[in-house]
Write a protein that holds these residues in place. Sequence first.
Motif, PDB file in Angstrom:
ATOM      1  N   ILE A  86       3.774   0.620   2.793  1.00 55.77           N
ATOM      2  CA  ILE A  86       3.395  -0.346   3.836  1.00 55.77           C
ATOM      3  C   ILE A  86       3.217  -1.706   3.175  1.00 55.77           C
ATOM      4  O   ILE A  86       2.512  -1.833   2.163  1.00 55.77           O
ATOM      5  N   ASP A  87       3.846  -2.748   3.735  1.00 58.18           N
ATOM      6  CA  ASP A  87       3.718  -4.083   3.168  1.00 58.18           C
ATOM      7  C   ASP A  87       2.420  -4.745   3.628  1.00 58.18           C
ATOM      8  O   ASP A  87       1.634  -4.158   4.391  1.00 58.18           O
ATOM      9  N   LYS A  88       2.178  -5.982   3.192  1.00 58.42           N
ATOM     10  CA  LYS A  88       0.920  -6.660   3.482  1.00 58.42           C
ATOM     11  C   LYS A  88       0.746  -6.935   4.969  1.00 58.42           C
ATOM     12  O   LYS A  88      -0.380  -7.053   5.458  1.00 58.42           O
ATOM     13  N   ALA A  89       1.853  -7.031   5.686  1.00 59.81           N
ATOM     14  CA  ALA A  89       1.779  -7.280   7.126  1.00 59.81           C
ATOM     15  C   ALA A  89       1.520  -6.007   7.918  1.00 59.81           C
ATOM     16  O   ALA A  89       1.401  -6.056   9.146  1.00 59.81           O
ATOM     17  N   GLY A  90       1.467  -4.872   7.228  1.00 59.25           N
ATOM     18  CA  GLY A  90       1.214  -3.604   7.907  1.00 59.25           C
ATOM     19  C   GLY A  90       2.474  -2.903   8.385  1.00 59.25           C
ATOM     20  O   GLY A  90       2.386  -1.899   9.101  1.00 59.25           O
ATOM     21  N   HIS A  91       3.652  -3.382   7.993  1.00 60.37           N
ATOM     22  CA  HIS A  91       4.911  -2.766   8.405  1.00 60.37           C
ATOM     23  C   HIS A  91       5.362  -1.722   7.390  1.00 60.37           C
ATOM     24  O   HIS A  91       5.298  -1.960   6.178  1.00 60.37           O
ATOM     25  N   LYS A  92       5.833  -0.594   7.884  1.00 67.57           N
ATOM     26  CA  LYS A  92       6.354   0.434   6.999  1.00 67.57           C
ATOM     27  C   LYS A  92       7.722   0.024   6.450  1.00 67.57           C
ATOM     28  O   LYS A  92       8.489  -0.680   7.108  1.00 67.57           O
TER      29      LYS A  92
ATOM     30  N   THR B 146      -2.727   0.474  -4.199  1.00 69.44           N
ATOM     31  CA  THR B 146      -2.240  -0.867  -3.908  1.00 69.44           C
ATOM     32  C   THR B 146      -1.472  -1.329  -5.134  1.00 69.44           C
ATOM     33  O   THR B 146      -2.015  -1.378  -6.240  1.00 69.44           O
TER      34      THR B 146
ATOM     35  N   SER C 175       4.854   7.143   1.667  1.00 70.32           N
ATOM     36  CA  SER C 175       4.654   6.084   2.653  1.00 70.32           C
ATOM     37  C   SER C 175       4.477   4.759   1.920  1.00 70.32           C
ATOM     38  O   SER C 175       3.730   4.689   0.950  1.00 70.32           O
TER      39      SER C 175
ATOM     40  N   GLN D 112       0.879  -1.174   0.000  1.00 68.24           N
ATOM     41  CA  GLN D 112       0.000   0.000   0.000  1.00 68.24           C
ATOM     42  C   GLN D 112       0.915   1.223   0.000  1.00 68.24           C
ATOM     43  O   GLN D 112       1.731   1.388   0.908  1.00 68.24           O
TER      44      GLN D 112
END
Length: 782
Positions: free
Chosen positions: A102-108, A140, A100, A76
């Motif tokens: 952000i990967d699929k795990a929600g980590h920047k 996305t 910004s 994202q």
Amino acid sequence: MWYLFVFNLGLFSVSLLPVLPSADLLGLLFLGFIVCFYWRWFVGFSMVSGILLGSLLGYYLLNIQLPLLLDGQQFQVIGIVEGLPQSTQKKERFIFRIDSLIDKAGHKVPSLQGRKIQLSWYYRKDRSLVLKPGQRWSLTVKLKRPRGFVNPAGFDYQAYLLQKKISATGYVINQQATRLLEQDCRQIVVDCVRWWIKRRLVSQLSYPLAIGPMLALVLGDTSQLDNQQWDLLRHTGTAHLLAISGLHIGIAATVGFFIGKLCLHVGALFFPFFIRLHHFPALASIMVASFYSLLAGMSLPTQRALIMVLLFHLGSLFYRSLRPYFVLVCALTMVAVLDPLAVYNQGFWLSFLAVSLLFYGFMGRRHRNKTLFGRVFYSLVKSQWVLVIGLFLPSVLLLQGVSLSAPMVNLFAVPLVSFVIVPLLFLLLFLMSVSVVGVFESAYKALYIFVELLIQWLLNILSWFTDIDFWTPAIITSPPFGVVIIASIGILWLLAPKGIPARYLGLLCFLPLWFSNEKPLALSITFMDVGQGTAVIVRTQQHTLVYDTGRVFSQHFNAGQHIIVPYLRSEGIANIDRLVVSHNDSDHVGGVIGLLENMNTMSILSGQPLKNAVPCTEGQQWEWDGVTFEILWPNSAMAKKLLTDQMIKDNNTSCVLLVSFFGKKILLAGDIEKQVEQQLLDNQSVGPIDILLVPHHGSKTSSSLAWLSQLRPTWAIVTAGFNNPYNHPHPEVIKRYQQVGSQWLNTATAGAIRFSIADNADEHGGWRLERWRLDNRRYWYD
């Protein structure tokens, strides 16, 4: 000056390294840097300085890329559109600066914050919402590291992306996109101005063919030039006119200088102290040249010209007369620091060589004509003579062809474009800017139509020259280094001042270019790196066969024209004796049109109906230079069934070609699947095989164990795309080849693969293997 040249040599030499120097080696280089400085050995100091800086810049380029662990993942991303988005019916391509990620795990992912990525947006639903610079989006996307094909005589796309500081490429997942802000131009003012100019120019369009050259001359945007126009420019040797070159920047600087002069004298009428601002014209010249360079996107030739303009005016401001070659080397140094991979850009070589040759060609020469027209005409004729002779060798090596009509065409095209069309475009930009407030609107429209007519007239004249067919593709194999040096001496001799005796003898130095070819190989098979597709070139001593042509990647890039043709021309091949198209899947037939338009092809065989092609049928056989070619599939009975049975896949219509040479066999199997493999098991001439083109790119629907057990190929070559979505080659297929003892090679990881054999003698008859990504490695290859 020589120290700067050595510094550049050291910096650019790093781009040839397979890996960057380690930390220990950099430490030793730094120690050498200190020692050379202490002992005042400035040549060594300059060389070591260049290597150190080139290494540091190389590590920076590697560091900005998407990390390997994140390659192929979904993210994202929030950011802003930059540059000029390019749009076709199928997709839109644009540069996106990340705020910004952000990967699929929600980590920047902080390492890519502020970096640029290149995105493609396929079949966007709401095309009424125009993509433009300054828009902020939440998207996305699926991203991958910069990567390109690696082929002999090919374009290094990965180096190009790194030159543009692109950290990743990818595509937008269409259903998950949100526009956050309509347009914010505070950080990208130049891009917004360029986009506004492009929209205004396109909105006034009257002659569709003129908009491409117009955008190229104003904004350096060549996306609107179609393939026919590119061919037209290449065949007449005028492509340099539509690339915003040093000449155009020089004209902009001259216009700015005279505008400054005019403002100075007019201002002095009202404010007498203005007359003391004698540096104002130089400043105005720099401002106009810089503005035009920014509009042009700061391409490499533009950078070179702008730097030279800056140095020239700085010298005048400080009452210093700078030597031309010193200015040129200073420009080279600044370009090298800004772009350490510039040597992989054709424009770099052509731009700097052209200016160097003009300096050399006009050195110490004075003509006696006192009229302005006579001086201008003499300069035009002389410059064309210098460039034709001086750029003959670079044209052969870089462009793989020369235009015999170029001197004649450029005699009228250079003045028309540079001294008429370009100044009129400057005036058009001025009228465009003031017409926004309702001033000179009619004058703007009239001038726009007049410039369009001029460009249309120019294109018509160029078309007339192409009808005469003055374009001559290079038929010179890439010469050895020593031959290039001899030809270069000949160029300098021909262009030398009058005091040098017998200058015409310099022509003799060109003869080795035609007589330096090595003895042709008895047989060579080259599997080109064309991504998810197939393209194979088979060469005997006197003949060439092309098996499949890869795919079409975009409107301006297809495997036939841009991968196969450059390779064939670099090998001195002017004609294809036979083209075999296995079947009509897009990844096999896509490059056919591009190939046929650029190479003379004597005959065509095809597994499925194709214009001007003879159907492949079992039993077709021919011999070239002791090498036997035989079609094994489809057989006549199966061919009839294929015409009526719609359940049979296109893959199973593939031409299967067997190449034999004194007991050595190569099998090119197209995309056949297990059903056809079963049919071929009864053919005793098939096995064993030296080299096998793995059927269907390694799909698990092909390469049955029974078939492989009969073939037992020594080498199994798969032509597949890197991290392709089809999971080719399938792990099960790889295991089958391992079970029969085959050595596995994949163009996705090895680049182009070539097997060659010198002659049929057993003591000299072993295959020579070349893998371009591995054997010609550069430090940015993964």
